[in-house]
Design an enzyme around this catalytic site. Sequence first.
Site, short mmCIF file in Angstrom:
data_model
loop_
_atom_site.label_atom_id
_atom_site.label_comp_id
_atom_site.label_asym_id
_atom_site.label_seq_id
_atom_site.Cartn_x
_atom_site.Cartn_y
_atom_site.Cartn_z
N ALA A 1 -11.23 -5.71 11.92
CA ALA A 1 -9.99 -6.07 11.26
C ALA A 1 -8.78 -5.47 11.97
O ALA A 1 -7.77 -6.14 12.19
CB ALA A 1 -10.01 -5.61 9.80
N GLY B 1 0.83 -1.21 0.00
CA GLY B 1 0.00 0.00 0.00
C GLY B 1 0.86 1.25 0.00
O GLY B 1 0.57 2.22 0.70
N ALA B 2 1.92 1.25 -0.83
CA ALA B 2 2.95 2.28 -0.74
C ALA B 2 2.87 3.33 -1.82
O ALA B 2 3.77 4.15 -1.95
CB ALA B 2 4.33 1.62 -0.77
N GLY B 3 1.79 3.36 -2.59
CA GLY B 3 1.72 4.31 -3.69
C GLY B 3 1.50 5.74 -3.25
O GLY B 3 1.81 6.68 -3.99
N TYR C 1 -14.05 -2.59 9.59
CA TYR C 1 -12.74 -1.95 9.71
C TYR C 1 -12.19 -2.11 11.13
O TYR C 1 -11.04 -2.51 11.32
CB TYR C 1 -12.86 -0.48 9.34
CG TYR C 1 -11.55 0.28 9.37
CD1 TYR C 1 -10.65 0.21 8.30
CD2 TYR C 1 -11.22 1.08 10.46
CE1 TYR C 1 -9.45 0.91 8.33
CE2 TYR C 1 -10.03 1.79 10.49
CZ TYR C 1 -9.14 1.69 9.42
OH TYR C 1 -7.96 2.39 9.46
N ASP D 1 -2.43 -6.65 -6.81
CA ASP D 1 -3.77 -6.53 -6.24
C ASP D 1 -3.72 -7.19 -4.87
O ASP D 1 -3.65 -8.42 -4.76
CB ASP D 1 -4.80 -7.24 -7.12
CG ASP D 1 -6.21 -7.14 -6.56
OD1 ASP D 1 -6.38 -6.57 -5.45
OD2 ASP D 1 -7.14 -7.66 -7.19
#
Length: 271
Positions: free
Chosen positions: A175, A27-29, A172, A77
């Site tokens: 999790a 998730g580093a974008g 959320y 993905d």
Amino acid sequence: MRSDAPASQFARPTSGRLDGRVAVVTGAGRGIGRAFALGLAGEGARVAVLSRSADELEEVVGGIRELGSDGLALVVDCMDGPAIKQAVDDAAAHFGGLDILFNNVGGLIGDLTQLVALDHDDELFEQNLFLNLTTAYYGSRAALPHMVEGGYGRIVNTGSGYAKRGGGLISYSAAKHGVVGLTRAMAYQVPQEITVNCFCPGWTETALADWDRLAVLVGSAEAARSSAASENVQQRILEAHELAPMAVLLACPESAGITGQVISVDGGYRI
């Protein structure tokens, strides 16, 4: 308007604490993951960055190289567990090992009105659990053999202010509470040279803090932002780059005695 800090914000010191180390950040974008990746690179780590967006990843890799380190963009993905494992293995193969893993990918899938308890969509519940919890399992499962082989390991799982408290959307929050449990269980079951910690941001200027999207719950974007800011002692929303110094510390050799911990950088969220 949110803006990511320039790579120069993370300027590399004379002697990097992570010289020679290899890191993977999921998730580093953009946002927090981007800040983690640049923070690690600023200390000398070679960093593989994972997300679905090639353009964003290439921008982050450019920033990593601007800091004098080496980066690798892997389009993945993260709703595909085996693909996460393969990407982690690919990063280790590319750099010749793996020392640091940030299981950072997360967020909210679905219209927020479908995520409240009385009307929660069943499929979206499962998807949000996978995105925010199960992805950390898959990343760690692939990374641990490489860390054991190299004799050094730092796993950092991204939690949330809602990882320790109630008040969030149920899938959320469930999790993120699970991320804390995963962290603590794993810390007991890995070799001493590997640490596992949970990093909990509070409200931070990222894509997840989409005030227009959150307005559906409180009436307006302005009300959503004001409400979020009021929940911490500093009465503000943090910027992603403010989280990087603590994240870097958890990746460094001097953090060897910190494991199984839930550590917050959140402006004093609901203390």
